[in-house]
Design an enzyme around this catalytic site. Structure first.
Site, PDB file in Angstrom:
ATOM      1  N   ARG A 176       0.846  -1.188   0.000  1.00  0.00           N
ATOM      2  CA  ARG A 176       0.000   0.000   0.000  1.00  0.00           C
ATOM      3  C   ARG A 176       0.884   1.242   0.000  1.00  0.00           C
ATOM      4  O   ARG A 176       2.078   1.177   0.262  1.00  0.00           O
ATOM      5  CB  ARG A 176      -0.919   0.026   1.223  1.00  0.00           C
ATOM      6  N   GLY A 177       0.283   2.377  -0.248  1.00  0.00           N
ATOM      7  CA  GLY A 177       1.028   3.628  -0.182  1.00  0.00           C
ATOM      8  C   GLY A 177       1.342   4.183  -1.554  1.00  0.00           C
ATOM      9  O   GLY A 177       1.482   3.447  -2.532  1.00  0.00           O
TER      10      GLY A 177
ATOM     11  N   GLY B  22      -7.642  -2.264  -6.104  1.00  0.00           N
ATOM     12  CA  GLY B  22      -8.875  -1.557  -5.785  1.00  0.00           C
ATOM     13  C   GLY B  22      -8.823  -0.098  -6.170  1.00  0.00           C
ATOM     14  O   GLY B  22      -8.013   0.313  -7.010  1.00  0.00           O
ATOM     15  N   ASP B  23      -9.663   0.716  -5.528  1.00  0.00           N
ATOM     16  CA  ASP B  23      -9.805   2.104  -5.972  1.00  0.00           C
ATOM     17  C   ASP B  23      -8.513   2.900  -5.816  1.00  0.00           C
ATOM     18  O   ASP B  23      -8.186   3.726  -6.670  1.00  0.00           O
ATOM     19  CB  ASP B  23     -10.971   2.797  -5.252  1.00  0.00           C
TER      20      ASP B  23
ATOM     21  N   THR C  63      -5.389   1.713  -6.004  1.00  0.00           N
ATOM     22  CA  THR C  63      -4.529   1.229  -7.089  1.00  0.00           C
ATOM     23  C   THR C  63      -4.962   1.818  -8.418  1.00  0.00           C
ATOM     24  O   THR C  63      -4.131   2.240  -9.237  1.00  0.00           O
ATOM     25  CB  THR C  63      -4.590  -0.302  -7.162  1.00  0.00           C
TER      26      THR C  63
ATOM     27  N   ASP D  95     -14.587  -6.607  -1.484  1.00  0.00           N
ATOM     28  CA  ASP D  95     -15.821  -5.988  -0.995  1.00  0.00           C
ATOM     29  C   ASP D  95     -16.848  -5.742  -2.097  1.00  0.00           C
ATOM     30  O   ASP D  95     -17.987  -5.363  -1.805  1.00  0.00           O
ATOM     31  CB  ASP D  95     -15.514  -4.643  -0.326  1.00  0.00           C
TER      32      ASP D  95
ATOM     33  N   MET E 268     -15.459  -8.964   6.062  1.00  0.00           N
ATOM     34  CA  MET E 268     -14.953  -7.755   5.418  1.00  0.00           C
ATOM     35  C   MET E 268     -16.096  -6.937   4.825  1.00  0.00           C
ATOM     36  O   MET E 268     -17.169  -7.459   4.538  1.00  0.00           O
ATOM     37  CB  MET E 268     -13.939  -8.119   4.341  1.00  0.00           C
TER      38      MET E 268
ATOM     39  N   ARG F 258     -15.532  -2.699   4.196  1.00  0.00           N
ATOM     40  CA  ARG F 258     -15.117  -1.415   4.786  1.00  0.00           C
ATOM     41  C   ARG F 258     -16.210  -0.365   4.691  1.00  0.00           C
ATOM     42  O   ARG F 258     -16.551   0.286   5.667  1.00  0.00           O
ATOM     43  CB  ARG F 258     -13.850  -0.914   4.095  1.00  0.00           C
TER      44      ARG F 258
ATOM     45  N   TYR G  31      -9.104 -12.621   7.315  1.00  0.00           N
ATOM     46  CA  TYR G  31      -7.811 -12.885   6.672  1.00  0.00           C
ATOM     47  C   TYR G  31      -7.739 -14.308   6.126  1.00  0.00           C
ATOM     48  O   TYR G  31      -7.040 -14.567   5.154  1.00  0.00           O
ATOM     49  CB  TYR G  31      -6.666 -12.602   7.641  1.00  0.00           C
TER      50      TYR G  31
END
Length: 427
Positions: free
Chosen positions: A147-148, A172-173, A175, A203, A246, A248, A355
């Site tokens: 991430r990041g 995902g969004d 990325t 999700d 999951m 979010r 997970y």
């Protein structure tokens, strides 16, 4: 005259090269369009309001392509959280690039966009038929993920230095937004680099897409956990099985799991607000009434549900996503307090398979979906298309502008047919 407006797709240039695919292949033209509105009511509304019908460009192989495959270099990366099906997409991309189009070099970029930052020291790997053989049987991603944000210009310079013509970004969004930035930077500099997104979110919360890969596998994987929770709940006086899954911002996994396994009695999702106690329709008094009648209950709660009930600041991850506090543990502890005040004994069994589900291989139908997404992504890149993701709408694969798809997250409509069905099914 009625105007059919196709959601605009960018290209790096005119397609002049004949496709290496067999002439009998089901070629698609850019004029092939898939209506956005599913039903005639929506179509009529669009005509009445602005005399327009909106449509997606249809995905698929083009008879004329932009790139000469024999001179191409492609790269693949996975970013964000892991999800069932990532390796299937990597395998599908690699084999389509090499076996269908004859692309000589396919790189795997390690650890997402971090792998395009030379300062971090990651080295690309060569992907071929042997490298990806059997990876569909594994969960996670053979390329690793992270991430990041990374500097867009720095990543673009890495692509140029590696002489890469097409980059496939699976994520995902967050990325996809980074993929959009890369695509726009390449277009601004008039570079023949195509950036194609393959939407990945367990999700199922990407807009303008029927479903995302991994979601179906997640629903399947939740099913045995629900059965176990039900058995545990029935095996003790006033037993409660509480399952944390999951979701979010969108409760699709919880909602579909409730429909797939009718042992679920209560479904809590982010889109529908609730209180625990203090009001006539609060959750705990309703649960109390059921336990007095049936002596057991099974609850499924999405991770983003009830966040407003918990005090304290919420942290942010490296991608800028607001992290959720653990609603499952919160409800469990509050439930203990409530029923203790009521002098009513309960037995709570808590399950958190999040997970466990993320890291499993894709099931059969999800695996097929991953392959078709990958094939259509390669067809789009070969035709010089960029700044798009491969969508799925009305059972057809489509081209969706990345910026349009990432403006907001897809959520359950509390007044829609899905949630109404959930309400009818649970008890």
């Amino acid at each position: 005259m009625i105007d059919v407006e196709t959601f605009p797709i960018k290209t790096v240039g005119e397609c002049k090269i004949s496709s290496p695919l067999d002439k009998t292949s089901p070629f698609v033209t850019d004029e092939s369009q898939i209506l956005y509105e599913h039903d005639i009511v929506g179509v009529k509304k669009g005509i009445e309001e602005n005399n327009k019908i909106y449509a997606f460009q249809k995905a698929g192989p083009r008879e004329k392509i932009f790139f000469d495959p024999s001179w191409c270099k492609a790269a693949i990366l996975t970013a964000g959280g892991i999800c069932p099906g990532l390796n299937n997409v990597i395998k599908g991309l690699t084999e389509t690039l090499k076996q269908v189009y004859g692309v000589p070099v396919v790189y795997g970029i390690p650890y997402g966009y971090a792998g395009l930052n030379p300062d971090l020291g990651y080295r690309p790997v060569i992907l071929d038929e042997l490298t990806v053989d059997g990876i569909h049987e594994q969960g996670g991603t053979i390329l690793g993920s992270s991430r990041g944000q990374q500097d867009t210009d720095l990543m673009l310079e890495t692509l140029m230095r590696m002489d890469i013509n097409m980059l496939f970004c699976i994520g995902g969004d967050g990325t996809l937004r980074a993929a959009h930035d890369l695509a726009m930077a390449a277009l601004k500099r008039d570079l023949n680099i195509c950036v194609i997104g393959i939407p990945k979110t367990i999700d199922n919360d990407i807009c303008y897409i029927d479903k995302t890969f991994g979601f179906e596998t997640a629903v399947y994987a939740t099913n045995p956990m629900i059965t176990v929770a039900h058995n545990e709940a029935k095996g003790a006086p006033n037993g409660v099985g509480l399952i944390h899954v999951m979701g979010r911002d969108s409760g699709f996994i919880a909602a579909y799991s409730s429909l797939a396994n009718p042992h679920i009695n209560y479904c809590l999702v982010p889109e529908v607000k609730f209180t625990l106690e203090g009001e006539p329709d609060s959750f705990f008094p309703i649960l109390h009434d059921r336990l007095k009648r049936r002596h057991h209950a099974v609850i499924i709660v999405a991770e983003g549900a009830g966040q407003e009930l918990m005090k304290g600041e919420r942290q942010v991850d490296k991608s800028g996503n607001l992290l959720n506090n653990n609603i499952g543990v919160f409800i469990r502890e509050k439930m203990k307090e409530y029923f203790k005040k009521q002098n009513f004994e309960i037995n709570i069994k808590y399950f958190d398979p999040t997970y466990l589900i993320r890291g499993i291989p894709a099931n059969g139908t999800d695996a097929v979906f991953c392959l078709l997404l990958a094939q259509n992504a390669v067809h789009a890149a070969m035709a010089g298309k960029t700044d798009l993701l491969i969508g799925h709408w009305s059972d057809v694969f489509t081209h969706v502008p990345i910026e349009m798809a990432t403006k907001q997250r897809k959520k359950i409509d509390p007044n829609g047919s899905l949630w109404r069905c959930v309400q009818m099914n649970i008890r």
